[in-house]
Structure formats: structure tokens, C-alpha cells
Scaffold this motif. Structure first.
Motif, PDB file in Angstrom:
ATOM      1  N   PRO A   2      43.253  -7.028  38.393  1.00 23.14           N
ATOM      2  CA  PRO A   2      42.153  -8.029  38.430  1.00 23.14           C
ATOM      3  C   PRO A   2      42.626  -9.430  38.562  1.00 23.14           C
ATOM      4  CG  PRO A   2      42.578  -7.024  36.075  1.00 23.14           C
ATOM      5  CD  PRO A   2      43.354  -6.572  37.094  1.00 23.14           C
ATOM      6  N   HIS A   3      43.721  -9.872  38.288  1.00 26.65           N
ATOM      7  CA  HIS A   3      44.286 -11.316  38.503  1.00 26.65           C
ATOM      8  C   HIS A   3      44.299 -11.410  39.967  1.00 26.65           C
ATOM      9  CE1 HIS A   3      45.684 -11.343  34.277  1.00 26.65           C
ATOM     10  NE2 HIS A   3      45.908 -10.171  34.374  1.00 26.65           N
ATOM     11  N   ARG A   4      44.123 -10.840  40.727  1.00 25.56           N
ATOM     12  CA  ARG A   4      44.175 -11.267  42.267  1.00 25.56           C
ATOM     13  C   ARG A   4      42.837 -11.225  42.880  1.00 25.56           C
ATOM     14  NH1 ARG A   4      48.148  -6.238  44.264  1.00 25.56           N
ATOM     15  NH2 ARG A   4      49.959  -6.379  42.849  1.00 25.56           N
ATOM     16  N   ARG A   5      41.914 -11.143  42.150  1.00 28.50           N
ATOM     17  CA  ARG A   5      40.420 -11.308  42.531  1.00 28.50           C
ATOM     18  C   ARG A   5      40.420 -12.735  42.816  1.00 28.50           C
ATOM     19  NH1 ARG A   5      35.777 -10.282  38.387  1.00 28.50           N
ATOM     20  NH2 ARG A   5      34.969 -12.224  39.113  1.00 28.50           N
ATOM     21  N   SER A   6      39.590 -13.063  43.822  1.00 29.08           N
ATOM     22  CA  SER A   6      39.249 -14.337  44.440  1.00 29.08           C
ATOM     23  C   SER A   6      37.817 -14.770  44.449  1.00 29.08           C
ATOM     24  CB  SER A   6      40.047 -14.584  45.832  1.00 29.08           C
ATOM     25  OG  SER A   6      39.486 -13.592  46.698  1.00 29.08           O
ATOM     26  N   GLY A   7      37.013 -14.204  43.719  1.00 27.98           N
ATOM     27  CA  GLY A   7      35.427 -14.581  43.779  1.00 27.98           C
ATOM     28  C   GLY A   7      34.935 -13.421  44.168  1.00 27.98           C
ATOM     29  N   THR A   8      33.617 -13.173  43.723  1.00 27.86           N
ATOM     30  CA  THR A   8      32.819 -11.810  44.167  1.00 27.86           C
ATOM     31  C   THR A   8      31.525 -12.309  44.604  1.00 27.86           C
ATOM     32  OG1 THR A   8      31.972 -11.739  41.711  1.00 27.86           O
ATOM     33  CG2 THR A   8      33.954 -10.538  42.436  1.00 27.86           C
ATOM     34  N   CYS A   9      30.985 -13.496  44.699  1.00 30.33           N
ATOM     35  CA  CYS A   9      29.832 -14.009  45.069  1.00 30.33           C
ATOM     36  C   CYS A   9      29.247 -13.383  46.578  1.00 30.33           C
ATOM     37  CB  CYS A   9      29.612 -15.648  45.074  1.00 30.33           C
ATOM     38  SG  CYS A   9      28.019 -16.262  45.555  1.00 30.33           S
ATOM     39  N   ASP A  18      32.168  -5.582  39.435  1.00 28.08           N
ATOM     40  CA  ASP A  18      32.926  -5.318  40.591  1.00 28.08           C
ATOM     41  C   ASP A  18      34.317  -4.612  40.330  1.00 28.08           C
ATOM     42  OD1 ASP A  18      30.688  -5.751  42.302  1.00 28.08           O
ATOM     43  OD2 ASP A  18      31.630  -7.789  43.077  1.00 28.08           O
ATOM     44  N   GLU A  19      34.979  -5.241  39.408  1.00 26.20           N
ATOM     45  CA  GLU A  19      36.131  -4.547  39.163  1.00 26.20           C
ATOM     46  C   GLU A  19      36.302  -3.114  38.755  1.00 26.20           C
ATOM     47  OE1 GLU A  19      38.060  -7.119  36.142  1.00 26.20           O
ATOM     48  OE2 GLU A  19      37.936  -9.052  37.324  1.00 26.20           O
ATOM     49  N   LEU A  20      35.264  -2.823  37.695  1.00 26.73           N
ATOM     50  CA  LEU A  20      35.267  -1.313  37.355  1.00 26.73           C
ATOM     51  C   LEU A  20      34.579  -0.496  38.484  1.00 26.73           C
ATOM     52  CD1 LEU A  20      33.921  -1.673  33.557  1.00 26.73           C
ATOM     53  CD2 LEU A  20      36.211  -0.940  34.636  1.00 26.73           C
ATOM     54  N   ALA A  21      33.303  -1.103  39.267  1.00 25.41           N
ATOM     55  CA  ALA A  21      33.136  -0.240  40.353  1.00 25.41           C
ATOM     56  C   ALA A  21      34.011  -0.135  41.391  1.00 25.41           C
ATOM     57  CB  ALA A  21      32.146  -1.059  41.085  1.00 25.41           C
ATOM     58  N   PHE A  22      34.927  -1.098  41.724  1.00 22.89           N
ATOM     59  CA  PHE A  22      36.145  -0.951  42.616  1.00 22.89           C
ATOM     60  C   PHE A  22      37.188   0.148  42.477  1.00 22.89           C
ATOM     61  CE2 PHE A  22      40.500  -2.452  43.761  1.00 22.89           C
ATOM     62  CZ  PHE A  22      40.311  -2.420  44.852  1.00 22.89           C
ATOM     63  N   SER A  58      32.403  -5.996  46.239  1.00 24.21           N
ATOM     64  CA  SER A  58      32.892  -6.908  47.113  1.00 24.21           C
ATOM     65  C   SER A  58      34.493  -7.025  47.083  1.00 24.21           C
ATOM     66  CB  SER A  58      32.383  -8.152  46.483  1.00 24.21           C
ATOM     67  OG  SER A  58      32.827  -8.384  45.233  1.00 24.21           O
ATOM     68  N   LEU A  59      35.329  -6.104  46.275  1.00 21.26           N
ATOM     69  CA  LEU A  59      36.458  -6.274  46.417  1.00 21.26           C
ATOM     70  C   LEU A  59      37.121  -5.365  47.277  1.00 21.26           C
ATOM     71  CD1 LEU A  59      37.004  -6.558  42.371  1.00 21.26           C
ATOM     72  CD2 LEU A  59      37.044  -8.458  44.043  1.00 21.26           C
TER      73      LEU A  59
END
Length: 671
Positions: free
Chosen positions: A215-222, A392-396, A403-404
Motif C-alpha cells: 500500500p506504500h506504493r499507491r499514488s492516489g485513487t481519485c 481500494d486497497e482491500l478491494a484490490f 483504481s489500483l
């Protein structure tokens, strides 16, 4: 032409003129050209020497400056280089005697920090120095990821060079990340204990390894095309957190702040209580936390387009803010996430002064409006229902489109990785494929009903053992009964065998066990006395402790959901307000067993996505039967999980929540 030689008197007069004195009258001017140094000759060097001799003041100033610089440099190295201080103070291969006293005295001062920690380690080693005369004493204090000691060390290193300071900050940052969970550990539950069972997890590092994603790599989910993004772009928001524990309300507010930031808004967080383990996560997500909860926070809020308070506990701050800024109530949308009367009593002084109330479920909204009628409180506008969602993280990780996702990390690929993660975590937990893992993640307090869950598991295990004994006795009697009873006995035998509890008697098959995973150990919202009561119950039921596993409080729960088979939400009182963990478990295909009250009964459809039971001890027997039913019928629990996942994808994804938030923004934000 003969060279004209100057007499000694004339030479002295020339030197005098070089030193700045005027040339005596009547001296020959033919020799004045001797003052100009020759090019390429040695006259220039001689002139410099003569200049230094004549300018002794400048010379001594340069020398003093150099000496002072060297002195400060040596002192700085001695004072701030703790690692090389001992070697630095060696003279002739020997260590000065006063060094030992200095180090020991400092270590005694630091020892006061170690005395307050359980995992501090003080080690003293003595030995001879190179000359074999003086003893060398090294006193070291180590506490794994001890932030307090690191802060004290950093305060003594403020004058270190910039490069060393940057390296020190990196080390402190890494230490704080690994300490976020250690601070939350509950000393009542040691890592291993024969009476209480095991404390295992969290499995964040295992997630990163198996999923090859963090999750540290996520860059925004808008969602750039959404109305939510259009409304919040370049707007200013203040979010009020009542605390930073790893529970529903703070985590939901943190994710709302992240979504606002990713959609181009400016976000400031006012934190009323910093207890809990989310401060590091707020820092990682670059959510700015206002330094105080008073004057500075009021000034920040006055400049905001909208203030969103995330709990009924925020009453005190809201009241003070409106006293400070009388028109401030028109800026506030109050997202209330509790559904107990004591929270209403705390919030009622300002319920009619805020712009809008936001609730999580219809049941909660009706309950609060009923209390308002009883207290003759008229709210300014009709409340809005905004249920929580699966982030989004859990859904991913669950394999639900989000969005991820990327071409290389498609939902299909993530479902494969999640299966690998499930197998890895279950191996760590000591489970077999045949075992059924029942999980309950929440703060440990009477309102969540963990003790009642333990009692129900005890009933289920007892009933299972009795049925196994009856099954065994029936098999023995079968050889001795007379023919007239043979048919009836065969029928009962077939009935027992149709829903086998264990399969250890069959060759090559594993024994089927029921295991219970309880969290969140170490949460600041846990009630210590209630935890002790649970531990006492376990100690009085020795066999039960073998079926119970504990896990620490953590935000990395994808691995736990992946490993589980059934989720239990056993909230008491008026029930769970909504139950974010409920929809998260359903997203991972888990059958849900919950109380028939509150928001749970709005989410869980009985016999479709899970099973419901009454609250209190009257519901213990039904809860035990539900667990036994799911243990015996794997196909039934898998089908419930499939239906629950479909419902989440239809109603409780991120886009559904923020679509409802659009109504709040339109009605509340300044034009």
C-alpha cells in the motif's frame, strides 16, 4: 655601464620606504625603480615576505582564525560522534581513566528510560585496553524501536553535519514504522502462553512478499471524472478526529482525507486525542495534522470551505469553535458513527447548531431522530445516510476491480495471489485445509461481545464432542442390537454421517477443527478489565485456549480476511452502527454470523449472505448452532460468501460512498 651600488645607509633608507615611510629628501631617485618587482624573478617572493613581516597583525589574525576553527572542529567531533568517541580519546594506545566515568554516568542517566520498558536491554562488557592497564567499560542500552530513546539521542545530535542528520532521520523513520504496532501490544497477552494461546501476526511483510505489492506504493485513487472530484478540487477541508485508534471512525476519516487529497483538495486534520497507532499512517499519507486543538485549529477551520467531524466525541471541539466563531455551525457536517445513548447525551448540546448530520445506516438515523424528539431537539436539516465502503486497497487484494489495478495486476491475477496469501497465512497460523477459521476483528470491549463469543464457541465444541461420542457409541451398539431395531439405528447412523464433524477416522483425511481468531490486541480502545475477564474465562476452560488465536491491532488486514472462512460480529446493546468489518469480510467471500440488530441486519441477509442470532446470552446457543452448521456444511458457507461478495460489489464500493457524499458537499459547502 658600471653597476651603482648603494651604501648600507642607502639600503636602509629603501627598506624604510618600503615599510611605508617617506623617502628622505635628497636621496638619488635613479634607484626608485628597484621598488618594482621583476617579472619572472625572485623579487616577488621577497616582497611578499617583506609584506608579511611588516603586516604582523594580519598574520596573527589568520593564525588565530585557523586555530579557532580547528579547535571547534575537534570539540564537535568529540561531543557528537558517539560511535568513535572512545577511539578518539585514546592517547598512545591507552584510554583515559575519566572516559569510563563519563560513559557510565551517561548510561545511568539513560537507564531511567529503560526501567519503564519491558524489552529494554542493558549490557555491560569489561575488558583490557591495548596496553593492558586500564579497563574498558562499554555500557549500551537497546530497546527495540524505542522512540523515546531515539528522540533523546537526536536532541543531542542537533549540531551534526547535514549528511549525518539525514541518515539519522531515515533510521528514525524506519524505527517508527516498525514500532507502530509494538506500541499497541497489550502486556496482558504475551507472545506465547500455555493458558491463553498464541499471539500471531500481523502479516504485513508476508502480504508484500506474496502480493508483490505494498500500500506504500499507491499514488492516489481519485476518480478524475466524478462529481466528487469536481466539487472538492482546490477546496479546503478540516477533518476532526476524536482519536487515532485503529477502529472504524478514525480509519474512515483517514481514508476520506486521503481521497480528498488525491482529488486536489487541501486537508488539515484536528486530532483531539493522539492515542492509538494511526499517527505514523497519517504522516505516510501526507495528511497535515494541526499542532493544537485550540486557537490554531479554530483559525484553520475558519478558512475552510467545510469542516467534517468524525465522531460524537467531537462535541467539545465543535462547541468551543462555535463559541469562538458564532457562524461556524454553517461550516460543519457532523459524520456521527456511534449508536449508543451515552454518545447522544454527549452530543445533544450542539446537534441543532451544525449544518448537517450524517449517519451510517437507516437504523442509526431513526434511533438518533427518536432521541432528538424525546429531548425536543430540532436539527437544522434532514440527515443524510452515507454508509461506509470497502477501500481500494482491500478491494484490490480481494480481486475486485479498483483504481489500483494495472495490466500486470488485474483482478484475476490478484485472486490467484490472494489464494497463495491464504495458504501462506494459514500455514503461519498452524491451520490445515480442513480447519474452519472463525474471525472477529474489533476493539475488545463488552459492546463487541467477545466474551459471549467465547462462551458460544465453548458450547459448540462441547456439543461437537458429545455428538462424536454418540456417533462412536452408536457404531459399537450396531453390532449387538437385535434385528427389530436394526433399521431404526441405521437411519440415525446415516443422519449423523451425513454431516460429519470429524474425518480423522477415515484413512488419508484430516481432522476438522474449529479455530477462533480474535483481534485487536493492544488497541487503545480495549477495556483492560474486560480483557482480564476473557483471559480468566479461558484459564477456566483449558481446552478452549487451544482453539483461540490472538492477533495485534493493525491496518494490514487483507491477509487475515484471506485466511478466514467465517466472520462473526457479535455487537450488543442496540447493535453495530454499521459494521465496516462486515462488508470487508463479505468482500473476501466470508459467510457472516451477526446479531439481529443495528446496521448488521441491514447488511446481512439471513440464510443468504450469513446467519443472524439474538443479542445477549440468550443468543449464545443460536450462535453456537450457526458455527456448527457452517463447520459441517462447507458448501453452504462458500455459497453465502459468494452472495455476500456480490452484494458488496453492488452497494458498498468506494464509488457508492462518494456518490452519496456529493449530496453533503452540495448542501454544505460555501458557494
Amino acid at each position: 655601464m658600471e653597476e651603482v651600488r648603494l651604501s648600507p645607509l642607502r639600503q636602509i633608507s629603501v627598506k624604510s620606504s618600503l615599510s611605508g615611510r617617506s623617502t628622505p629628501r635628497g636621496s638619488p631617485r635613479v634607484h626608485s625603480s628597484g621598488r618594482t618587482p621583476r617579472r619572472g624573478g625572485g623579487g616577488g617572493g621577497g616582497g611578499a615576505v617583506q609584506w608579511f613581516r611588516s603586516s604582523r597583525l594580519v598574520y596573527w589574525l589568520l593564525l588565530i582564525t585557523l586555530w579557532t576553527y580547528l579547535g571547534f572542529y575537534v570539540q564537535s567531533r568529540w561531543a557528537h560522534d558517539n560511535e568513535n568517541k572512545v577511539e578518539f580519546l585514546r592517547f598512545g594506545g591507552k584510554l583515559r581513566k575519566d572516559v569510563v566515568h563519563v560513559d557510565v554516568a551517561k548510561s545511568k542517566g539513560m537507564g531511567s528510560v529503560a526501567n519503564d520498558t519491558s524489552d529494554a536491554l542493558v549490557s555491560v562488557t569489561t575488558g583490557k585496553d591495548d596496553a593492558g592497564v586500564n579497563k574498558r567499560t562499554d555500557v549500551s542500552l537497546s530497546k527495540k524501536d524505542d522512540v523515546a530513546s531515539r528522540r533523546s539521542l537526536s536532541s543531542r545530535r542537533k549540531t551534526r553535519k547535514a549528511s549525518r542528520t539525514s541518515r539519522g532521520k531515515q533510521k528514525v523513520t524506519k524505527a517508527v514504522e516498525s514500532k507502530a504496532l509494538e506500541d499497541e501490544q497489550d502486556p496482558q497477552l504475551p507472545m506465547t502462553n500455555a493458558t491463553y494461546g498464541n499471539l500471531l501476526g500481523p502479516f504485513g511483510s508476508l502480504e508484500d512478499k506474496v502480493l508483490e505489492w505494498s500500500p506504500h506504493r499507491r499514488s492516489g485513487t481519485c476518480d478524475r471524472k466524478s462529481d466528487f472530484k469536481r466539487l472538492v478540487w482546490s477546496r479546503r477541508f478540516v477533518l476532526v478526529f476524536h482519536e487515532l485508534s485503529m477502529t472504524g471512525a478514525p480509519i474512515s476519516m483517514m481514508e476520506l482525507a486521503s481521497e480528498l487529497l488525491s482529488c486536489g483538495a487541501t486537508v488539515s486534520a484536528v486530532v483531539l486525542s493522539r492515542r492509538g497507532g494511526l499517527m505514523q499512517e497519517l504522516t505516510r499519507r501526507r495528511i497535515k495534522v494541526v499542532e493544537d486543538k485550540g486557537e490554531l485549529s479554530f483559525k484553520t477551520a475558519m478558512k475552510a470551505d467545510l469542516i467534517i467531524a468524525g465522531s460524537a466525541v467531537c462535541t467539545s471541539w465543535i462547541d468551543q469553535y462555535m463559541n469562538h466563531h458564532p457562524a461556524g455551525g454553517s461550516q460543519i457536517a457532523w459524520w456521527i458513527m456511534e449508536n449508543r445513548r451515552e454518545y447522544f447525551d454527549r452530543a445533544k448540546p450542539v446537534l441543532d447548531r451544525v449544518k448537517m448530520l450524517i449517519f451510517l445506516s437507516e437504523t442509526q438515523s431513526k434511533q438518533w431522530l427518536t432521541w432528538c424528539e424525546e429531548e425536543h431537539i430540532r436539527v437544522r436539516s434532514q440527515p443524510v445516510i452515507v454508509p461506509l465502503s470497502v477501500n481500494d486497497e482491500l478491494a484490490f487484494v480481494a480481486g475486485i476491480p479498483s483504481s489500483l489495478n494495472t495490466p500486470t495486476l488485474s483482478p484475476e491475477k490478484m485472486r490467484e495471489k490472494r489464494q497463495t496469501l491464504r495458504e501462506s497465512v494459514r500455514t503461519e497460523l498452524g491451520l490445515t485445509d480442513a480447519d474452519m477459521l472463525v474471525m472477529s476483528l474489533s476493539s475488545i470491549n463488552p459492546g463487541k461481545g467477545q466474551l459471549l463469543l467465547l462462551e458460544s464457541v465453548t458450547l459448540a465444541l462441547s456439543e461437537r464432542e458429545q455428538e462424536a461420542q454418540r456417533n462412536h457409541k452408536g457404531t459399537v451398539r450396531k453390532e449387538k442390537v437385535n434385528p427389530s431395531k436394526k433399521h431404526r439405528l441405521r437411519g440415525s447412523s446415516r443422519q449423523v454421517q451425513s454431516v460429519p464433524l470429524t474425518r480423522d477416522n477415515d484413512a488419508g483425511r484430516q481432522k476438522q477443527e474449529l479455530k477462533l481468531l480474535l483481534g485487536s490486541v493492544g488497541s487503545k480502545s480495549n477495556k483492560v478489565e474486560y480483557v482480564k475477564e476473557m483471559l480468566s474465562f479461558l484459564s477456566s476452560n483449558g481446552n478452549l485456549s487451544k482453539s483461540v488465536i490472538w492477533t495485534p491491532a493493525t491496518t494490514r488486514v487483507a491477509s487475515l480476511y484471506s485466511a478466514a472462512d467465517v466472520y462473526v460480529t457479535n455487537s450488543q446493546g442496540v447493535g453495530e452502527t454499521f459494521g465496516r468489518v462486515t462488508i470487508e469480510a463479505m468482500a473476501y467471500g466470508l459467510a457472516v454470523v451477526g446479531t439481529d440488530a443495528g446496521g448488521t441486519k441491514e447488511i446481512v441477509e439471513h440464510n443468504v449472505t450469513g446467519l443472524l442470532h439474538p443479542m445477549g446470552r440468550l443468543g449464545n446457543k443460536d450462535l453456537a448452532h450457526s458455527l456448527l452448521f457452517l463447520l459441517r456444511n462447507k458448501d453452504a458457507r462458500l455459497q453465502m460468501g459468494i452472495q455476500g461478495r456480490k452484494k458488496v460489489e453492488k452497494m458498498y464500493m468506494k464509488q457508492h460512498m462518494y456518490k452519496r457524499f456529493v449530496d453533503v458537499l452540495v448542501k454544505c459547502m460555501r458557494p
